[in-house]
Enzyme design. Sequence first.
Site, PDB file in Angstrom:
ATOM      1  N   HIS A  29       0.823  -1.220   0.000  1.00 40.11           N
ATOM      2  CA  HIS A  29       0.000   0.000   0.000  1.00 40.11           C
ATOM      3  C   HIS A  29       0.855   1.268   0.000  1.00 40.11           C
ATOM      4  CE1 HIS A  29      -3.488   2.380   0.213  1.00 40.11           C
ATOM      5  NE2 HIS A  29      -4.177   1.726   1.125  1.00 40.11           N
ATOM      6  N   ASP A  84     -12.711  -2.381 -19.444  1.00 39.28           N
ATOM      7  CA  ASP A  84     -12.994  -3.202 -20.623  1.00 39.28           C
ATOM      8  C   ASP A  84     -11.690  -3.797 -21.143  1.00 39.28           C
ATOM      9  OD1 ASP A  84     -13.789  -4.370 -22.976  1.00 39.28           O
ATOM     10  OD2 ASP A  84     -14.351  -2.501 -23.978  1.00 39.28           O
TER      11      ASP A  84
END
EC number: 2.3.1.-
Length: 487
Positions: free
Chosen positions: A174, A418
């Site tokens: 992180h 996509d």
Amino acid sequence: MFNLFKQTKVAPRVVAGDEVVELPFFDDTLLLQTFVLHSMFVFDQALDVLKLQDALERLGQRAGWRKLAARLRRNAAGQLEFHIPTEFSSQRPAIAQTHIHHETPLSQHPVSAFLPKPSAQPAIVGNAEDLRPLYEGLNCPTKLDDYLYEDRSVVGLHVVSFHDATVLTLNWIHAAFDATAKKAILDAWNLVMLGREDQIPTPVSYREDALKDLGTNPLSPHALADRKTSTLGMIRWALSNVTDLFFRSQETRIICVPAGFVENLHAVAMKELVSFPPGPGEERPFVSEGDILTAWVARLAVSHLSQYPDRTVAIQNAFSARKVLRQYLPADQPYIANCAFFFNVLVPVKDVLGRPLSYTAWQIRRAIKQQTTAEQTEAYCALLRSSGQSKLPPFFGDSSMHMLSFSNWTKIDFFGLDFSAAALKGAGPVRPKYIQNVQTPYKFTEMFPIVGKDEQGNYWLSGTRTTQNWDIIEQALREESPMTGST
């Protein structure tokens, strides 16, 4: 004497030619150093794994994006540094990658039975850890030491492929970046696969700390400065929650909230808000679907606290500050680092449980308007800077509060991704049908990331809390009114 023969870990040798860069101030914190994130995307089509791997590798080698290939090391003073390769090879690639292929459809894999599916009513639909065989590959990093003592890139990719489906998991420490940066990485990765590399934006340079002055000269105090919890208060809070924090097992479960349910909650809330007079200088009350969803989850989460009506519920919400910090971060360049802070709402249990959802949602919306400005972000970061070497975020409330943490990624639109450029056959968009996020090696209790809306408009979120507290949410969901969300 039992440690006489214990093997001491040794970090890999420093590679001559690697570019050494200090971690930005707001990345080099105790919390961000501690957690490794695993972000899993399930596609119901077979994707070209070699194309996926090659495109991400090329992105990691690309000028301006090489931070993805950085290795983590400690310097002589014990501070973390990025060691960024300038040359790559098959023995030292930009991105650590693993792949498992199954000569079967996904439905024949034992773990497929645990994949969450949309529900007709709000429901807990799965347990994130049940999918570990899909999101953790061989030698998968789970903690800081896995980066310090191996020559491993801060970003990794694990792919599990089937005849009819593909599961992708990005893992990263992180301290490297946040969810907004992750979306920028996914978009750039996609552009490589599409052959449109000329359209990939150049990120803000990782060679300098773009936010080094943030919070050094605040122009005003934080809006909740008088409610900031002291060090002693946080110690008392930790002691009163020690059982949940350290001894009870934490579970990360998945909740699906159907589109119609949230739309109805929002419509009811907007009607109710007409009766709430705006404060001085405020506009006509408004709440978003995200506000009402957060209020609804908060009510479920504290439904067992009705016997403590005056106890404070501290609802802290993460937000990306990129748009309000344009004096530091240009709008046309992605910032591949952490730039997420918290705005906070403090309300008593009696209001969360006894007043309409629209009331809590409105308090959330007011906090967004009040606390997410550039001036308030400077004030928040000034408090963070004053917290000492660990750089813990400031907490607001009191030592007896019940704290809930939220992060809403709906606007980032992970479900809109996509990956048709990698499809092996067929035409049309190839979007993830399921997304989840898991953190290791520890779990933050009472944390609720809202992943976003799928193509059907269903909201997906996860929550991490004790098994006992999940039982409370299960009971509250059974008592929910299907139309209004009231109990």
